[in-house]
Design a protein around this motif. Sequence first.
Motif: not given
Length: 314
Positions: A247-250, A256-258, A263-265, A278-280
């Motif tokens: 669960i932690c790995a998920v 961060p992916t979300l 942020l991009h949109r 954020t991308p880093y």
Amino acid sequence: MVGFNSTSFHPATFQLTGFPGQEAAYHWIAVPFVVLYVTAVVGNCLVLCIVWADRRLHQPMYLFLCMLAVSDLGMSLSTLPTVLGTFCFQSTDIAFHACLAQMFFIHFFSFMESGILVAMAFDRLVAICNPLRYAAILTHPRIVRIGLAAVMKGTGINFPFPFLIKRLPICKSNVLSHAYCLHPDMMRLACADTTVNNIYGLFAIVVTYGLDSLFIILSYIKILKTVLNVASQKQRLTALNTCISHICAVLLFYVPTLGVSVLHRFGKNVPRLVHILTPYIYLLVPPVLNPIVYSVKTKEIRKGIFRVFSGNFM
């Protein structure tokens, strides 16, 4: 002056960007990046070595953990040369085709990691919901096929991205927003219609992150239903405790992916520093923290680390 290929209208090189205006402090900014990369590489290599050396750990859960470590290593090594080159040596030029290759591998390992997290959720589902058939369902040949499926999915979905970029005339600028190459960042420099790129990029995100996260959620709904039907509270806690690391790995991967996607949109009014950092976080947090989480929460990995540092590894 930007050099362009006269036939394809592509720049000879792209200019990578670190933290604009902070060039004088790059040697200090480089320190945390070096620490993070060393931690990620050493931590994931340590996990691989511990599982490889101890035949008792050649079980589905740990084999999937090795796949996760390989994915995290690939992600780290894909960005390490340009990130450290930018901050340690202020070397900001990257050849056009090298940028395409880096873009492919960053997205490939990201999509591969998403698939591996689904496989790890399936592993927990079988272990908790059907423990008597666990060994029969997750055999070594089947685990290999699952790993190959994650690789093939990542390769197949990412294969069009370099060609979608190559078809675009890039003439607005050759300056990227980060110290590495990403598809959205390269696409925004094009002076042509990028509708195809946008549609395929959205398709790739939905097919990977969207469907994979849905499968993970459905797996945990089934796991919770099974656990709640167990009479003993101690057994419930024991079963759920085996899922905490996953669960932690998920969360470390998808949050961060979300964040990067949103942020991009929708992050036009967000401070530029947030756009830079954020991308880093998206690229470095999972490879750095996954080995730490599994080392803390998994007794066998923790024992293996103690054996390494006590000199009793073999």
